[in-house]
Design a protein around this motif. Structure first.
Motif, short mmCIF file in Angstrom:
data_model
loop_
_atom_site.label_atom_id
_atom_site.label_comp_id
_atom_site.label_asym_id
_atom_site.label_seq_id
_atom_site.Cartn_x
_atom_site.Cartn_y
_atom_site.Cartn_z
N LEU A 13 -33.22 -16.44 45.26
CA LEU A 13 -33.69 -16.98 46.52
C LEU A 13 -34.79 -16.11 47.10
O LEU A 13 -35.79 -16.60 47.60
N PHE A 16 -37.87 -16.68 45.32
CA PHE A 16 -38.40 -17.98 45.66
C PHE A 16 -39.10 -17.94 47.02
O PHE A 16 -40.20 -18.43 47.17
N LEU A 29 -34.70 -17.68 55.05
CA LEU A 29 -34.21 -17.80 53.69
C LEU A 29 -33.64 -16.49 53.19
O LEU A 29 -32.64 -16.46 52.48
N LEU A 31 -32.22 -14.33 54.96
CA LEU A 31 -30.89 -14.23 55.57
C LEU A 31 -29.90 -15.11 54.82
O LEU A 31 -28.78 -14.71 54.54
N LEU A 34 -28.93 -13.38 51.76
CA LEU A 34 -27.97 -12.31 52.01
C LEU A 34 -26.60 -12.89 52.34
O LEU A 34 -25.57 -12.35 51.95
N VAL A 36 -25.41 -15.60 51.21
CA VAL A 36 -24.81 -16.00 49.93
C VAL A 36 -24.23 -14.77 49.25
O VAL A 36 -23.11 -14.78 48.75
N SER A 38 -23.23 -12.05 50.56
CA SER A 38 -22.07 -11.52 51.24
C SER A 38 -20.87 -12.43 51.05
O SER A 38 -19.74 -11.99 51.09
N VAL A 39 -21.14 -13.67 50.80
CA VAL A 39 -20.05 -14.61 50.66
C VAL A 39 -19.49 -14.59 49.24
O VAL A 39 -18.33 -14.84 49.02
N ASN A 43 -14.84 -15.25 46.50
CA ASN A 43 -14.13 -15.76 45.34
C ASN A 43 -13.58 -14.65 44.47
O ASN A 43 -12.80 -14.88 43.58
N ALA B 4 -18.78 -22.96 43.30
CA ALA B 4 -18.23 -22.52 44.57
C ALA B 4 -19.29 -21.82 45.39
O ALA B 4 -19.39 -22.00 46.59
N THR B 5 -20.09 -21.02 44.73
CA THR B 5 -21.13 -20.30 45.45
C THR B 5 -22.07 -21.29 46.12
O THR B 5 -22.43 -21.15 47.27
N GLY B 9 -22.69 -21.66 50.05
CA GLY B 9 -24.05 -21.50 50.57
C GLY B 9 -24.38 -22.65 51.49
O GLY B 9 -24.90 -22.46 52.58
N THR B 12 -22.72 -22.41 54.77
CA THR B 12 -23.33 -21.41 55.63
C THR B 12 -24.55 -22.00 56.32
O THR B 12 -24.79 -21.78 57.51
N PHE B 26 -34.33 -27.47 53.41
CA PHE B 26 -34.90 -26.34 52.68
C PHE B 26 -33.87 -25.67 51.78
O PHE B 26 -34.14 -25.34 50.64
N HIS B 27 -32.73 -25.51 52.33
CA HIS B 27 -31.69 -24.87 51.51
C HIS B 27 -31.35 -25.73 50.32
O HIS B 27 -31.16 -25.22 49.22
N VAL B 30 -33.99 -25.17 47.91
CA VAL B 30 -33.84 -23.85 47.29
C VAL B 30 -32.76 -23.87 46.22
O VAL B 30 -32.95 -23.40 45.11
N PHE B 31 -31.67 -24.49 46.56
CA PHE B 31 -30.58 -24.50 45.58
C PHE B 31 -30.90 -25.36 44.39
O PHE B 31 -30.59 -25.01 43.26
N LEU B 128 -10.90 -20.70 52.86
CA LEU B 128 -12.24 -20.29 52.48
C LEU B 128 -13.20 -20.49 53.65
O LEU B 128 -13.99 -19.62 54.01
N LEU B 132 -15.49 -17.98 55.90
CA LEU B 132 -16.93 -18.11 56.02
C LEU B 132 -17.36 -18.16 57.47
O LEU B 132 -18.43 -17.68 57.83
N PRO B 138 -23.45 -13.40 60.59
CA PRO B 138 -23.78 -12.72 59.35
C PRO B 138 -25.15 -12.07 59.45
O PRO B 138 -25.49 -11.23 58.66
N VAL B 139 -25.88 -12.48 60.43
CA VAL B 139 -27.26 -12.02 60.51
C VAL B 139 -27.32 -10.50 60.65
O VAL B 139 -27.99 -9.83 59.88
N ALA B 142 -25.39 -8.67 57.72
CA ALA B 142 -25.97 -8.85 56.41
C ALA B 142 -26.73 -7.62 55.96
O ALA B 142 -26.79 -7.32 54.78
N ILE B 149 -18.00 -9.15 54.79
CA ILE B 149 -16.97 -9.90 55.47
C ILE B 149 -15.65 -9.17 55.33
O ILE B 149 -15.19 -8.93 54.22
#
Lengths: 453, 262
Positions: A13, A16, A29, A31, A34, A36, A38-39, A43, B4-5, B9, B12, B26-27, B30-31, B128, B132, B138-139, B142, B149
């Motif tokens: 990311l 990107f 992005l 953030l 990050l 992601v 941190s999360v 799992n 899962a990730t 994501g 979030t 956008f996310h 991105v993904f 889960l 989250l 998280p800002v 992070a 977490i």
């Protein structure tokens, strides 16, 4: 792994978003990336290291084998006794069993065995065949895993049921421990009878569990230090026939006895090589004892040691390449090791006291020995380089260890301080599970046979 | 895992920010790009995590449970004529027929536990989600790096107590392979999933242990002994409100080294 995945996502990311012009977006992005990251460990699994345990015998249910009731009960009884004696199993009392086995080809009801805390179950049956032979089937079940771990079938003559039972025990033992069993083996030993002043010492043999004891010699001459050959068909020992102690060979099948070599002086402490073709022993000459090897095929003799001290008690490594022995060349007795041609003789025991009668484990990993410290004799083991010395027993007089063929259990002679005669005792290589071995009367000098073939 | 990730994501991204729609788009892009570009990166770890499962044995197993008997045995009976032995009764001799062994790797199959119910799955998912959403910012955190977490992750302070609690419950049932040669090297690893009630959901050897056990009877025995311990000592009493932290234990390691001191 999860973290790794997270890193990939994050790095990706970030890579990107660098291409994006909009700074605002970039921060967002980043953030997100990050976040992601941190999360990702959400799992990730918990890691747990179990480093302490609680050694305990495995609870196992062994109902009487079905079929012929008497034989079925006999066989199961021997199997239970074998496994119990090993200290690694705890056969459960049949009275508590919920399920009654009526057909060993049916999968048992595992929950009913779990309810009585069994972790293993052995079901079996015995049946007389039309040809007069006895057929014994058994199955070993994993109660938690709900699966069959082993299923075997044996045929034999009916009077041979005891050996079959031992073979069943060996199979179960091996499947559970990963180690060959030792129940289908025999012990030769010196049976002692009569008053202390006039002891009669006879060569005797019995099954590992003490059943079927037989005298091999009549007691008119003294016998000491018997040793099996690798096929368990022949015994070498020292005997006083006439005036001098000499090494003899005894053929179990024929009962024939023969002096091993004709030497002017005494010979003692024989031990067969792992291939059975040679015998290492001690020859005495002009007050000096040294170790020799005789090839049984051509009776050729080779001298291995030649120092002025007493070198004795040779014992072969299982690969036949080295010999451990006892020598007092440095003062008190200590354990030495040399190559089978006599080269590279080196002391390996440096622990306190005197250390002698080394016996190389059939597994090859350890050497058992007798330690004398003050007036106490005890049995210990060390690695083959002399490190890791551990004492397994401490008695008034414990001496002369012999290994079970799987290298897991030892027997030795224990003499009590009250001179009431000696007895044979077994102990696990961990030092646990010390038990008196059943013998008819006093007994000493045990030698454990290989697995019978 | 990769899946899962992705899911987390997305959730979030649904966070409490303005321009949610834009952000989501956008996310999403991105993904999508990430998946397309780095598919290998996504799949690789997953591959390494899949325990090779022998379908045949599973089928056997299931059959066994369902129907009855593994067929009776004898394939080959080794008949040895009895060597007649005189003086001591060396036995009349024996023929041993190795019967077909119905042999199956045992711990691959979820035992006594139906597939997770919809409710359980919901619980898992909620747990889960809770994780989250709890750290609402998280800002700031992070910056501290990936493991921000609280209460989640491998072996941090928040889970150490759970690991200890589990250990203290398992060890009583573990009979370590003390008598084996090189016993100290018989370390076995499992992947353990626990049900919310503390019972064993699934227990399987890690690929490394599976391979080691296949080649070494002692390792196999050690792994079986360890697995018996896990089953014997269930259910495990662990804080229910932190199920997400102990739902999966990997590796659950049995390491006899400390016990083999000398």
């Amino acid at each position: 792994m999860e973290q790794l995945a997270g890193c990939h996502v994050g790095a990706m990311l970030i890579a990107f978003d660098i291409r994006l012009e909009n700074g605002m977006k970039r921060i967002l992005l980043t953030l997100a990336a990050l976040a992601v990251l941190s999360v990702a460990p959400a799992n990730a699994a918990l890691q747990v290291d179990v480093t302490q345990g609680n050694a305990q015998p495995l609870p196992i249910a062994i109902p009487d084998f079905i079929g012929d009731a008497q034989t079925g009960a006999n066989v199961a009884g021997v199997v239970r006794a074998d496994l119990e004696r090993s200290g690694l199993f705890r056969p459960l009392d049949q009275k508590g069993f919920v399920e009654r086995i009526t057909d060993i080809n049916k999968v048992p009801t595992f929950s009913s065995w779990r309810s009585i805390t069994a972790q293993g179950l052995v079901t079996g049956q015995v049946a007389l065949q039309p040809d007069g032979r006895l057929r014994v089937d058994f199955r070993l079940w994993d109660i938690f895993g709900e699966s069959q771990m082993l299923g075997l079938q044996f045929f034999t003559t009916p009077e041979n049921w005891r050996r079959i039972a031992h073979m069943v025990s060996d199979a179960i033992y091996e499947r559970i421990t990963g180690e060959k069993g030792y129940f289908d083996t025999r012990i030769v030993f010196i049976s002692e009878s009569g008053p202390a002043t006039k002891r009669v010492k006879r060569l005797a043999i019995m099954d590992e569990d003490g059943a079927n004891p037989i005298f091999l010699t009549n007691g008119s001459y003294m016998v000491l230090t018997p040793r099996f050959n690798p096929t368990a068909q022949m015994i070498a020992y020292m005997s006083y026939i006439g005036t001098k102690p000499r090494v003899y060979l005894f053929d179990i099948e024929t009962g024939k006895q023969e002096m091993l070599g004709n030497f002017p002086n005494m010979t003692f402490s024989p031990r067969f090589s792992p291939d059975g073709n040679r015998v290492a022993m001690t020859l005495e000459s002009a007050g000096n004892s040294d170790i020799y090897v005789m090839d049984l095929r051509n009776r050729a003799i080779q001298r291995l040691t030649s120092d002025p001290g007493i070198d004795t008690a040779p014992s072969w490594s299982p690969d036949g390449k080295q010999i451990a022995f006892e020598s007092d060349r440095g003062g008190g007795q200590q354990v030495y090791v040399m190559n089978v041609d006599g080269s590279n003789q080196r002391r390996i025991s440096f622990g306190p006291g005197r250390n002698g009668t080394p016996v190389w484990s059939p597994r090859g990993d350890l050497i058992a020995f007798t330690k004398q410290q003050g007036s106490i004799f005890s049995i210990g083991v060390m690695r083959t380089d002399g490190s890791g010395e551990r004492m397994l027993t401490s008695g008034y007089h414990d001496e002369g260890p012999t290994w079970a063929p799987n290298g897991r259990v030892l027997m030795f002679t224990r003499e009590a301080s009250n001179s009431r005669g000696s007895q044979i005792v077994s102990v696990d290589v961990t030092g646990r599970n010390e038990r008196k071995v059943l013998t008819p009367g006093s007994a000493s000098d045990p030698a454990w046979s290989p697995l019978i073939q | 895992m990769a899946f899962a990730t992705g899911r987390t994501g997305v959730s979030t991204a649904r966070g409490p920010r303005s321009g949610v729609a834009l952000s989501a788009v956008f996310h999403g892009l991105v993904f999508a790009a990430a998946f397309l570009t780095f598919q290998r990166n996504f799949t690789a770890p997953e591959d390494t995590h899949i325990v090779p499962v022998d379908l045949v044995t599973i089928a056997d197993k299931t059959d066994i449970a369902a129907q009855a008997p593994p067929a009776p045995e004898p394939e080959k009976v080794i008949d040895k004529p009895p060597p007649a032995l005189e003086p001591p009764p060396l036995p009349e001799m024996i023929e041993v027929a190795p019967a077909p062994e119905v042999e199956m790797p045992k711990f691959d199959i979820a035992k006594e536990k139906p597939p997770p119910t919809r409710r359980e799955m919901q619980q898992d998912f909620n747990a889960l989600l809770n994780k989250l959403t709890t750290p609402d910012k998280p800002v700031q955190t992070a910056k501290a790096g990936p493991r921000v977490i609280p209460g989640i992750g491998t072996g941090n302070l928040m889970t150490a107590d759970i690991a200890d609690a589990l250990k203290s419950q398992i060890y009583r049932c573990w009979s370590p392979p003390t008598g084996a040669p090189d016993a100290r090297d018989l370390i076995v690893d499992f992947d353990l999933s626990l049900n919310p009630d503390g019972t064993v959901g699934r227990l399987q050897m890690t690929p490394g242990t599976t391979a080691a056990a296949a080649g070494n009877g002692y390792t196999r025995a050690a792994s079986e002994a360890a697995s018996r311990a896990v089953y014997q000592c269930q259910p495990y009493r662990l804080p229910a409100d932190r199920y997400a932290q102990w739902r999966e234990i990997n590796p659950l390691r049995f390491d006899p080294r400390q016990m083999m001191g000398q």
